[in-house]
Design an enzyme around this catalytic site. Structure first.
Site, PDB file in Angstrom:
ATOM      1  N   LYS A 178       0.942  -1.118   0.043  1.00 28.42           N
ATOM      2  CA  LYS A 178       0.446  -0.298   0.281  1.00 28.42           C
ATOM      3  C   LYS A 178       1.054   1.536  -0.376  1.00 28.42           C
ATOM      4  CE  LYS A 178      -3.427  -0.754  -1.170  1.00 28.42           C
ATOM      5  NZ  LYS A 178      -3.702  -1.808  -2.461  1.00 28.42           N
ATOM      6  N   HIS A 225       7.050  -7.403  -1.819  1.00 30.07           N
ATOM      7  CA  HIS A 225       7.433  -6.535  -1.072  1.00 30.07           C
ATOM      8  C   HIS A 225       7.988  -7.149   0.603  1.00 30.07           C
ATOM      9  CE1 HIS A 225       3.243  -4.359  -2.286  1.00 30.07           C
ATOM     10  NE2 HIS A 225       2.687  -5.890  -2.434  1.00 30.07           N
ATOM     11  N   SER A 231      -4.899   2.707   3.732  1.00 31.91           N
ATOM     12  CA  SER A 231      -4.690   1.730   2.547  1.00 31.91           C
ATOM     13  C   SER A 231      -5.055   0.352   3.030  1.00 31.91           C
ATOM     14  CB  SER A 231      -3.758   2.559   1.934  1.00 31.91           C
ATOM     15  OG  SER A 231      -4.118   2.080   0.186  1.00 31.91           O
TER      16      SER A 231
END
Ligand code: A3P
Length: 309
Positions: free
Chosen positions: A56, A122, A152
Protein backbone atom coordinates in the site's frame (compact mmCIF):
# COMPACT_ATOMS: atom_id res chain seq x y z
CA UNK A 1 -14.66 10.65 11.03
CA UNK A 2 -14.75 8.83 7.68
CA UNK A 3 -16.09 5.41 6.86
CA UNK A 4 -14.38 2.84 9.07
CA UNK A 5 -15.69 -0.41 7.74
CA UNK A 6 -17.42 -1.13 4.45
CA UNK A 7 -19.64 -3.95 5.70
CA UNK A 8 -20.88 -5.22 9.03
CA UNK A 9 -18.97 -7.68 11.21
CA UNK A 10 -19.14 -11.26 9.94
CA UNK A 11 -19.92 -10.31 6.35
CA UNK A 12 -16.30 -10.44 5.32
CA UNK A 13 -15.95 -14.08 6.33
CA UNK A 14 -16.71 -15.46 2.90
CA UNK A 15 -14.61 -16.68 -0.05
CA UNK A 16 -10.99 -17.61 0.46
CA UNK A 17 -10.25 -15.62 3.63
CA UNK A 18 -7.89 -17.36 6.01
CA UNK A 19 -5.50 -16.58 8.83
CA UNK A 20 -1.92 -15.67 7.95
CA UNK A 21 0.98 -18.08 8.39
CA UNK A 22 4.54 -17.15 9.37
CA UNK A 23 7.63 -17.13 7.15
CA UNK A 24 10.85 -16.70 9.15
CA UNK A 25 8.80 -14.70 11.66
CA UNK A 26 7.03 -12.55 9.04
CA UNK A 27 3.22 -12.95 8.84
CA UNK A 28 2.36 -14.01 5.30
CA UNK A 29 -0.34 -15.73 3.22
CA UNK A 30 -0.14 -19.50 3.56
CA UNK A 31 -0.05 -20.06 -0.21
CA UNK A 32 3.00 -17.77 -0.49
CA UNK A 33 4.71 -19.73 2.27
CA UNK A 34 4.01 -22.99 0.41
CA UNK A 35 5.66 -21.51 -2.68
CA UNK A 36 8.65 -20.13 -0.76
CA UNK A 37 11.30 -22.76 -1.79
CA UNK A 38 10.78 -21.73 -5.44
CA UNK A 39 11.08 -18.02 -4.54
CA UNK A 40 14.18 -18.49 -2.42
CA UNK A 41 15.87 -20.30 -5.32
CA UNK A 42 14.75 -17.67 -7.86
CA UNK A 43 17.41 -16.81 -10.43
CA UNK A 44 17.51 -13.08 -11.04
CA UNK A 45 19.02 -11.79 -14.29
CA UNK A 46 21.57 -8.97 -14.22
CA UNK A 47 19.20 -6.57 -16.00
CA UNK A 48 16.18 -7.22 -13.75
CA UNK A 49 14.86 -4.14 -12.00
CA UNK A 50 13.29 -4.83 -8.63
CA UNK A 51 10.40 -2.69 -7.37
CA UNK A 52 10.29 -3.18 -3.61
CA UNK A 53 7.70 -1.74 -1.24
CA UNK A 54 5.78 -2.40 1.94
CA UNK A 55 2.17 -3.05 0.78
CA UNK A 56 0.00 0.00 0.00
CA UNK A 57 2.93 2.34 -0.54
CA UNK A 58 2.39 3.09 -4.22
CA UNK A 59 3.72 -0.14 -5.78
CA UNK A 60 1.26 -0.13 -8.67
CA UNK A 61 1.92 3.55 -9.39
CA UNK A 62 5.68 3.02 -9.50
CA UNK A 63 5.21 -0.13 -11.60
CA UNK A 64 3.14 1.74 -14.19
CA UNK A 65 5.70 4.56 -14.32
CA UNK A 66 8.50 2.05 -14.90
CA UNK A 67 6.62 0.09 -17.55
CA UNK A 68 6.00 3.41 -19.34
CA UNK A 69 9.70 4.27 -19.10
CA UNK A 70 10.63 0.80 -20.38
CA UNK A 71 8.27 1.29 -23.35
CA UNK A 72 9.36 4.83 -24.12
CA UNK A 73 5.99 6.28 -23.13
CA UNK A 74 3.97 4.08 -25.51
CA UNK A 75 0.54 4.02 -23.84
CA UNK A 76 -0.81 1.25 -26.10
CA UNK A 77 2.09 -1.08 -25.25
CA UNK A 78 1.41 -0.45 -21.57
CA UNK A 79 -2.19 -1.52 -22.08
CA UNK A 80 -1.01 -4.91 -23.43
CA UNK A 81 -1.88 -6.70 -20.19
CA UNK A 82 -2.86 -6.17 -16.57
CA UNK A 83 -0.19 -4.62 -14.34
CA UNK A 84 0.13 -7.85 -12.32
CA UNK A 85 1.20 -9.66 -15.53
CA UNK A 86 3.40 -6.86 -16.88
CA UNK A 87 5.25 -6.55 -13.56
CA UNK A 88 5.15 -10.03 -12.00
CA UNK A 89 4.86 -10.32 -8.24
CA UNK A 90 7.88 -12.39 -7.20
CA UNK A 91 6.53 -14.19 -4.12
CA UNK A 92 2.94 -14.53 -5.37
CA UNK A 93 1.48 -18.04 -5.26
CA UNK A 94 -2.19 -18.44 -5.89
CA UNK A 95 -4.55 -21.11 -4.67
CA UNK A 96 -6.67 -21.56 -7.76
CA UNK A 97 -8.55 -18.22 -7.85
CA UNK A 98 -6.29 -16.79 -10.52
CA UNK A 99 -6.98 -14.55 -13.49
CA UNK A 100 -7.37 -16.53 -16.71
CA UNK A 101 -4.15 -16.82 -18.70
CA UNK A 102 -1.94 -16.12 -15.67
CA UNK A 103 0.30 -18.74 -14.15
CA UNK A 104 -0.37 -19.46 -10.49
CA UNK A 105 3.06 -18.28 -9.31
CA UNK A 106 5.12 -15.12 -9.76
CA UNK A 107 8.26 -17.17 -10.36
CA UNK A 108 6.63 -19.12 -13.23
CA UNK A 109 5.47 -15.89 -14.85
CA UNK A 110 8.91 -14.31 -14.44
CA UNK A 111 10.59 -17.30 -16.08
CA UNK A 112 8.46 -16.71 -19.18
CA UNK A 113 9.01 -12.93 -19.18
CA UNK A 114 11.64 -11.64 -21.65
CA UNK A 115 14.42 -9.37 -20.37
CA UNK A 116 14.67 -6.67 -19.25
CA UNK A 117 12.16 -7.62 -16.57
CA UNK A 118 10.43 -5.50 -13.95
CA UNK A 119 9.92 -7.52 -10.77
CA UNK A 120 7.61 -6.55 -7.90
CA UNK A 121 8.17 -7.63 -4.31
CA UNK A 122 6.94 -6.73 -0.84
CA UNK A 123 9.57 -8.88 0.86
CA UNK A 124 11.53 -7.37 3.75
CA UNK A 125 15.16 -6.93 2.72
CA UNK A 126 16.44 -9.88 4.77
CA UNK A 127 14.22 -12.29 2.82
CA UNK A 128 15.20 -11.13 -0.65
CA UNK A 129 16.50 -14.09 -2.72
CA UNK A 130 20.31 -13.95 -2.85
CA UNK A 131 20.52 -13.90 -6.65
CA UNK A 132 19.39 -10.23 -6.81
CA UNK A 133 22.50 -9.21 -4.88
CA UNK A 134 24.75 -11.69 -6.72
CA UNK A 135 23.65 -10.34 -10.09
CA UNK A 136 23.96 -6.72 -8.94
CA UNK A 137 20.33 -5.89 -9.84
CA UNK A 138 19.08 -2.35 -9.41
CA UNK A 139 16.30 -1.78 -6.90
CA UNK A 140 13.78 1.03 -6.52
CA UNK A 141 12.15 1.12 -3.10
CA UNK A 142 9.15 3.32 -2.42
CA UNK A 143 7.99 4.13 1.11
CA UNK A 144 4.86 5.94 2.29
CA UNK A 145 3.99 7.50 5.59
CA UNK A 146 2.66 4.80 7.90
CA UNK A 147 -0.60 6.53 8.82
CA UNK A 148 -1.70 6.56 5.19
CA UNK A 149 -0.34 3.04 4.70
CA UNK A 150 -2.42 1.65 7.56
CA UNK A 151 -5.64 3.27 6.29
CA UNK A 152 -5.03 2.08 2.74
CA UNK A 153 -4.17 -1.38 4.08
CA UNK A 154 -7.37 -1.47 6.15
CA UNK A 155 -9.53 -0.93 3.06
CA UNK A 156 -7.37 -3.36 1.08
CA UNK A 157 -7.81 -6.06 3.73
CA UNK A 158 -11.56 -5.71 3.26
CA UNK A 159 -11.61 -5.84 -0.54
CA UNK A 160 -8.78 -8.34 -1.17
CA UNK A 161 -10.08 -11.61 0.12
CA UNK A 162 -6.83 -13.42 0.78
CA UNK A 163 -6.68 -11.43 4.02
CA UNK A 164 -8.27 -12.32 7.33
CA UNK A 165 -11.20 -10.11 8.39
CA UNK A 166 -9.47 -6.95 9.71
CA UNK A 167 -12.18 -6.21 12.28
CA UNK A 168 -12.78 -2.59 13.28
CA UNK A 169 -10.17 0.06 12.48
CA UNK A 170 -9.04 0.31 16.11
CA UNK A 171 -8.21 -3.41 16.09
CA UNK A 172 -6.43 -3.22 12.77
CA UNK A 173 -4.39 -0.24 13.94
CA UNK A 174 -3.12 -2.27 16.89
CA UNK A 175 -2.30 -5.23 14.64
CA UNK A 176 -0.41 -2.91 12.26
CA UNK A 177 1.58 -1.23 15.03
CA UNK A 178 2.52 -4.64 16.40
CA UNK A 179 3.61 -5.98 13.02
CA UNK A 180 0.81 -8.54 12.97
CA UNK A 181 -0.38 -7.86 9.43
CA UNK A 182 0.78 -9.39 6.15
CA UNK A 183 4.51 -8.60 5.62
CA UNK A 184 4.97 -7.76 9.27
CA UNK A 185 6.35 -4.62 10.85
CA UNK A 186 6.24 -1.50 8.67
CA UNK A 187 9.08 -0.06 10.79
CA UNK A 188 11.37 -3.01 10.18
CA UNK A 189 10.54 -3.00 6.48
CA UNK A 190 11.25 0.67 5.76
CA UNK A 191 14.30 0.74 8.04
CA UNK A 192 15.66 -2.56 6.76
CA UNK A 193 15.69 -1.38 3.14
CA UNK A 194 16.94 2.10 4.12
CA UNK A 195 19.92 0.66 5.99
CA UNK A 196 20.92 -1.56 3.06
CA UNK A 197 20.75 1.21 0.48
CA UNK A 198 24.53 1.76 0.42
CA UNK A 199 25.24 -1.94 -0.27
CA UNK A 200 22.89 -2.13 -3.20
CA UNK A 201 22.21 -0.11 -6.30
CA UNK A 202 19.10 1.22 -4.64
CA UNK A 203 17.00 4.32 -5.21
CA UNK A 204 14.82 5.07 -2.17
CA UNK A 205 11.72 7.08 -3.01
CA UNK A 206 8.76 8.42 -1.04
CA UNK A 207 5.11 8.39 -2.09
CA UNK A 208 4.66 11.90 -0.69
CA UNK A 209 7.46 13.26 -2.90
CA UNK A 210 5.97 11.55 -5.93
CA UNK A 211 2.61 13.18 -5.12
CA UNK A 212 4.16 16.60 -4.61
CA UNK A 213 6.42 16.69 -7.64
CA UNK A 214 6.04 13.65 -9.94
CA UNK A 215 8.15 15.24 -12.68
CA UNK A 216 11.14 15.62 -10.36
CA UNK A 217 10.75 12.03 -9.09
CA UNK A 218 10.45 10.60 -12.61
CA UNK A 219 13.63 12.48 -13.53
CA UNK A 220 15.34 10.88 -10.51
CA UNK A 221 14.27 7.45 -11.76
CA UNK A 222 15.51 8.20 -15.28
CA UNK A 223 18.86 9.31 -13.93
CA UNK A 224 19.13 6.20 -11.75
CA UNK A 225 18.41 4.01 -14.77
CA UNK A 226 20.79 6.00 -16.97
CA UNK A 227 18.01 6.70 -19.47
CA UNK A 228 17.39 9.87 -21.41
CA UNK A 229 13.85 10.62 -22.44
CA UNK A 230 12.53 13.61 -24.38
CA UNK A 231 10.24 16.05 -22.59
CA UNK A 232 7.20 15.01 -24.62
CA UNK A 233 7.63 11.41 -23.39
CA UNK A 234 8.01 12.55 -19.78
CA UNK A 235 4.75 14.48 -20.13
CA UNK A 236 3.02 11.37 -21.53
CA UNK A 237 4.34 9.23 -18.67
CA UNK A 238 3.09 11.75 -16.10
CA UNK A 239 -0.33 11.99 -17.68
CA UNK A 240 -0.81 8.23 -18.11
CA UNK A 241 0.28 7.52 -14.51
CA UNK A 242 -1.82 10.21 -12.82
CA UNK A 243 -4.30 8.79 -10.32
CA UNK A 244 -7.27 9.79 -12.48
CA UNK A 245 -5.89 8.01 -15.55
CA UNK A 246 -4.83 4.89 -13.66
CA UNK A 247 -8.16 4.67 -11.87
CA UNK A 248 -10.01 4.34 -15.18
CA UNK A 249 -7.41 2.09 -16.84
CA UNK A 250 -8.43 -1.60 -16.59
CA UNK A 251 -4.80 -2.59 -17.20
CA UNK A 252 -3.76 -0.69 -14.06
CA UNK A 253 -6.73 -0.66 -11.68
CA UNK A 254 -6.99 -4.39 -10.85
CA UNK A 255 -10.62 -4.52 -11.99
CA UNK A 256 -9.81 -7.52 -14.20
CA UNK A 257 -9.07 -9.61 -11.11
CA UNK A 258 -11.94 -12.01 -10.36
CA UNK A 259 -14.25 -10.61 -7.70
CA UNK A 260 -13.65 -13.80 -5.70
CA UNK A 261 -10.16 -12.35 -5.12
CA UNK A 262 -10.78 -8.60 -5.08
CA UNK A 263 -14.19 -7.08 -4.49
CA UNK A 264 -14.10 -3.50 -5.77
CA UNK A 265 -17.66 -2.93 -4.57
CA UNK A 266 -16.29 -3.06 -1.00
CA UNK A 267 -13.47 -0.62 -1.80
CA UNK A 268 -11.83 0.15 -5.14
CA UNK A 269 -8.14 -0.75 -5.44
CA UNK A 270 -7.56 2.78 -6.75
CA UNK A 271 -9.21 4.26 -3.69
CA UNK A 272 -8.20 7.91 -3.07
CA UNK A 273 -4.57 8.27 -4.09
CA UNK A 274 -3.86 11.18 -1.75
CA UNK A 275 -1.55 12.00 1.14
CA UNK A 276 -3.14 12.65 4.51
CA UNK A 277 -6.33 10.56 4.29
CA UNK A 278 -5.45 9.25 7.78
CA UNK A 279 -6.80 12.57 9.11
CA UNK A 280 -10.27 11.45 8.04
CA UNK A 281 -9.97 8.23 10.04
CA UNK A 282 -7.75 8.54 13.14
CA UNK A 283 -9.25 9.78 16.39
CA UNK A 284 -7.16 12.32 18.35
CA UNK A 285 -6.26 9.59 20.87
CA UNK A 286 -5.29 7.13 18.14
CA UNK A 287 -3.13 9.75 16.51
CA UNK A 288 -1.31 10.59 19.74
CA UNK A 289 -0.71 6.93 20.47
CA UNK A 290 0.52 6.32 16.94
CA UNK A 291 2.91 9.29 17.16
CA UNK A 292 4.43 7.96 20.40
CA UNK A 293 4.79 4.49 18.90
CA UNK A 294 6.37 5.97 15.77
CA UNK A 295 8.91 7.98 17.80
CA UNK A 296 9.92 4.90 19.78
CA UNK A 297 10.30 2.67 16.74
CA UNK A 298 12.12 5.16 14.52
CA UNK A 299 14.50 6.34 17.26
CA UNK A 300 18.11 6.35 16.14
CA UNK A 301 17.25 6.33 12.44
CA UNK A 302 17.96 9.15 10.01
CA UNK A 303 14.98 8.02 7.94
CA UNK A 304 12.23 10.64 8.13
CA UNK A 305 8.65 10.57 6.96
CA UNK A 306 6.41 13.46 6.06
CA UNK A 307 3.31 12.97 8.18
CA UNK A 308 1.83 16.46 7.84
CA UNK A 309 1.40 16.68 4.11
P1 A3P B 1 -5.10 4.65 -1.21
O1 A3P B 1 -5.75 3.40 -0.71
O2 A3P B 1 -4.64 5.56 -0.11
O3 A3P B 1 -5.92 5.36 -2.23
P2 A3P B 1 -0.09 -0.38 -3.73
O4 A3P B 1 -0.06 -0.28 -5.21
O5 A3P B 1 1.27 -0.43 -3.10
O6 A3P B 1 -1.01 -1.45 -3.27
O7 A3P B 1 -0.66 1.02 -3.19
C1 A3P B 1 -2.01 1.35 -3.38
C2 A3P B 1 -2.19 2.79 -2.99
O8 A3P B 1 -1.57 3.63 -3.98
C3 A3P B 1 -3.65 3.18 -2.95
O9 A3P B 1 -3.74 4.22 -1.97
C4 A3P B 1 -3.85 3.72 -4.36
O10 A3P B 1 -4.98 4.54 -4.52
C5 A3P B 1 -2.55 4.52 -4.51
N1 A3P B 1 -2.24 4.82 -5.91
C6 A3P B 1 -2.25 3.99 -6.97
N2 A3P B 1 -1.97 4.65 -8.11
C7 A3P B 1 -1.76 5.93 -7.76
C8 A3P B 1 -1.45 7.13 -8.49
N3 A3P B 1 -1.29 7.12 -9.81
N4 A3P B 1 -1.32 8.28 -7.79
C9 A3P B 1 -1.47 8.31 -6.45
N5 A3P B 1 -1.78 7.22 -5.71
C10 A3P B 1 -1.92 6.05 -6.35
Amino acid sequence: MGLQRCVGPGLLNEGCREELGSLHGIPLYKSFIEGWPQVEAFQARHDDLLIATYPKSGTTWLSEILDMIYHDGDVEKCRRDAIFNRVPFLEMKSRGHIPLSSPSAGVELLEKTPSPRLVKTHLPVQLLPASFQEKGCKVIYMARNPKDVVISYYYFYQMAKMHPDPGMLAEFLEAFMNGKVAYGSWYEHVRGWWEKRQEKQLLYLFYEDMKKDPRREVQKILQFLGKEVVEETVARILHHTSFQEMKKNPAANYETMPSSLMDHSLSPFMRKGISGDWKNHFTVAQNERFDRHYQQHMAGSDLCFQMEV
